[in-house]
Design an enzyme around this catalytic site. Structure first.
Site, short mmCIF file in Angstrom:
data_model
loop_
_atom_site.label_atom_id
_atom_site.label_comp_id
_atom_site.label_asym_id
_atom_site.label_seq_id
_atom_site.Cartn_x
_atom_site.Cartn_y
_atom_site.Cartn_z
N LYS A 212 87.98 100.95 -44.53
CA LYS A 212 89.02 101.75 -45.20
C LYS A 212 89.85 100.88 -46.15
O LYS A 212 90.12 101.27 -47.30
CB LYS A 212 89.93 102.39 -44.14
CG LYS A 212 91.14 103.10 -44.69
CD LYS A 212 90.76 104.22 -45.64
CE LYS A 212 91.95 104.68 -46.45
NZ LYS A 212 92.66 105.76 -45.87
N CYS A 266 98.88 104.68 -50.17
CA CYS A 266 97.61 104.09 -49.72
C CYS A 266 97.19 102.93 -50.61
O CYS A 266 97.16 101.78 -50.19
CB CYS A 266 96.52 105.16 -49.75
SG CYS A 266 97.06 106.67 -48.97
N1 SAJ Z 1 95.33 105.98 -60.67
C1 SAJ Z 1 95.26 105.42 -61.95
N2 SAJ Z 1 94.08 105.46 -62.61
C2 SAJ Z 1 92.96 106.04 -62.08
C3 SAJ Z 1 93.02 106.58 -60.79
C4 SAJ Z 1 94.23 106.54 -60.11
O1 SAJ Z 1 96.26 104.90 -62.47
O2 SAJ Z 1 91.94 106.04 -62.77
C5 SAJ Z 1 96.60 105.93 -59.93
C6 SAJ Z 1 97.16 107.29 -59.59
O3 SAJ Z 1 97.89 107.83 -60.66
C7 SAJ Z 1 98.03 106.99 -58.39
C8 SAJ Z 1 97.25 105.87 -57.70
O4 SAJ Z 1 96.36 105.33 -58.67
O5 SAJ Z 1 99.30 106.48 -58.79
C9 SAJ Z 1 96.46 106.31 -56.48
O6 SAJ Z 1 95.82 107.55 -56.74
P1 SAJ Z 1 94.31 107.87 -56.29
O7 SAJ Z 1 94.02 109.23 -56.76
O8 SAJ Z 1 93.41 106.80 -56.72
O9 SAJ Z 1 94.35 107.75 -54.71
P2 SAJ Z 1 95.25 108.36 -53.52
O10 SAJ Z 1 96.27 107.31 -53.16
O11 SAJ Z 1 95.74 109.72 -53.79
O12 SAJ Z 1 94.13 108.48 -52.36
C10 SAJ Z 1 93.38 107.34 -52.00
C11 SAJ Z 1 91.90 107.73 -51.93
N3 SAJ Z 1 91.07 106.54 -51.81
C12 SAJ Z 1 90.04 106.27 -52.65
O13 SAJ Z 1 89.77 106.99 -53.57
C13 SAJ Z 1 89.25 105.04 -52.37
C14 SAJ Z 1 91.68 108.67 -50.75
O14 SAJ Z 1 90.30 108.96 -50.59
C15 SAJ Z 1 92.23 108.04 -49.47
O15 SAJ Z 1 92.06 108.91 -48.35
C16 SAJ Z 1 93.70 107.79 -49.67
O16 SAJ Z 1 93.84 106.85 -50.74
C17 SAJ Z 1 94.27 107.24 -48.38
O17 SAJ Z 1 94.90 108.03 -47.64
O18 SAJ Z 1 94.06 106.07 -48.08
#
Ligand code: SAJ
Length: 413
Positions: A212, A266
């Site tokens: 994870k 996360c």
């Molecule tokens: N973000 C960017 N650029 C991107 C993608 C995301 O700047 O291309 C930013 C988002 O705006 C946000 C942050 O990253 O601020 C995190 O967003 P996210 O959509 O990447 O992830 P979370 O935090 O909503 O959810 C993640 C997920 N993990 C992965 O994709 C590996 C989810 O599957 C997990 O269950 C979750 O963390 C968790 O609970 O750990």
């Protein structure tokens, strides 16, 4: 008879999980220290926003299969879904996990299965086992035949759902399941098989914990790459959004999107658990954190530069949540940026955040107002786009003519 499940922690993971289990026919008791949340859920309502969660919770409560209170109760299976934040020094804070474990310790019976779903540092599932067995020495996790009547089962099954699509991913995602021993893994797999349609991938507890942390660190490192590109492109006067679009045409290149920083509970947190556990070995992961954490301050500087052109600058800040189409402000880079702008007194701030009803406490200030998007834009000199909510994609471009626009999400590209 239906198995009894007690879910500890009724947040973004615990509440959907408890409701889903209830709908699947388990007898579910949910426990949370937040009295307000408990009262709402008992009335069939919710204290957090997630698409369709309200409908599912209502159905679960009305079916009589889901009860909640502030205290856990005896059960066959305990699911721990409490937060694992980090402390000010970026070291993991296991106090909620410890508290939750100690709250169930007096209730655990031989044969019970305890599952940790919270994202946790490597070794936490073993710690939980130790805490329980230390407080209940008559229980054990030994595989020897003569202690089989007093043994308990403990496993880690990290949640992996994406806010915004939790209900679907809870069922469809593959799950990694790692017990503290083989019988624990098997028992946990048997449980998840009853409500997960994705693959159930078996391993041990430490590897499950590490998996994870690896997934979220992978994403953090890749977002850091995109964020670093955005800094280089600003420096060289290149449109980073166009650049990434072009590079991603290569069949083996998949660059993520830059933004104002990385937020949420996360991805901005979990890599620190690896840095804490192996500081010498995590140079890349540590640097990625630094690159992503640098971004909010960088955005503030860009805004301050533009604002310096005006005598009494008014800035529209569009979006406060940590990502698009949710109401969650935890670790949000947009909130950090707006807080920083207020501290530096860069100007008057008109905030538009259609997913919240009122500003967080730190932003309830004289020069900061929450207002509808169009009004915020019309009344401002500078428009700072911070979150790529669907509603912001539909902004009338005519409103932006004559404005200085800083688009941290590439919404206008
Ligand atoms: N973000 C960017 N650029 C991107 C993608 C995301 O700047 O291309 C930013 C988002 O705006 C946000 C942050 O990253 O601020 C995190 O967003 P996210 O959509 O990447 O992830 P979370 O935090 O909503 O959810 C993640 C997920 N993990 C992965 O994709 C590996 C989810 O599957 C997990 O269950 C979750 O963390 C968790 O609970 O750990």
């Amino acid at each position: 008879m239906a198995k009894k499940v007690c879910v500890i922690g009724l947040g973004y993971i615990g509440l959907p999980t408890a409701s889903l289990l209830a709908i699947k026919g388990f007898q579910v008791h949910g426990a949370d220290v937040n009295r307000h949340a408990v009262d709402l859920i008992n009335q069939g309502e919710v204290h957090i926003y997630e698409p369709d969660l309200d409908i599912m919770v209502k159905a679960a409560v009305q079916s009589g299969q889901l009860h909640v209170s502030c205290e856990p109760v005896e059960a066959d299976i305990f699911v721990l879904a409490v937060p694992t934040p980090f402390q000010d020094d970026q070291r993991p804070d296991l106090s909620y996990v410890h508290q939750a474990t100690m709250s169930i310790a007096p209730l655990v019976k031989p044969g019970n299965l305890i599952i940790l779903e919270s994202t946790s540092p490597v070794g936490t599932t073993e710690k939980i086992t130790r805490w329980i067995v230390e407080s209940r020495p008559e229980l054990n996790v030994s595989e020897s035949l003569h202690s089989i009547c007093s043994r308990i089962y403990v496993a880690h099954c990290p949640e992996r759902v994406m806010p915004g699509q939790i209900l679907r991913e809870l069922v469809e995602n593959d799950r990694i399941i790692g017990g503290i021993d083989r019988p624990s893994t098997e028992k946990a797999v048997e449980f998840y098989r009853q409500f997960v349609s994705g693959n159930l991938l078996e391993t041990n507890a430490r590897t499950a914990e590490m998996a994870k942390l690896t997934e979220n660190s992978f994403r953090d490192v890749n977002i850091a790459f995109a964020n670093e590109l955005s800094l280089i492109c600003d420096h060289l006067d290149i449109n980073v959004w166009e650049l990434i679009r072009l590079a991603n045409h290569h069949p083996r290149v998949h660059i993520l999107q830059p933004g104002p920083g990385v937020g949420g509970h996360c991805i901005a947190v979990d890599p620190w658990f690896l840095v804490d556990a192996a500081p010498e070995q995590t140079k890349l992961i540590h640097t990625a954190r630094a690159v992503n954490d640098y971004k909010p301050g960088y955005v503030v500087e860009r805004v301050a530069e533009k604002a310096a052109r005006f005598k009494e600058p008014i800035i529209a800040c569009l979006g406060l949540t940590f990502k698009a189409n949710i109401d969650d402000l935890r670790e949000s880079p947009s909130v950090k940026i707006v807080e920083h702008l207020t501290r530096r007194q860069v100007g008057k701030l008109n905030i538009a955040e259609p997913h919240i009803q009122e500003l967080p406490g730190t932003l309830q200030l004289e020069h900061v107002s929450l207002m509808p998007t169009d009004e915020a834009i019309k009344k401002s000199d500078i428009v700072l786009l911070l979150v790529n909510h669907d509603v912001f994609h539909a902004i009338d471009r005519n409103l932006l003519k004559e404005k200085i626009v800083i688009d941290t999400r590439g919404i206008l590209n």
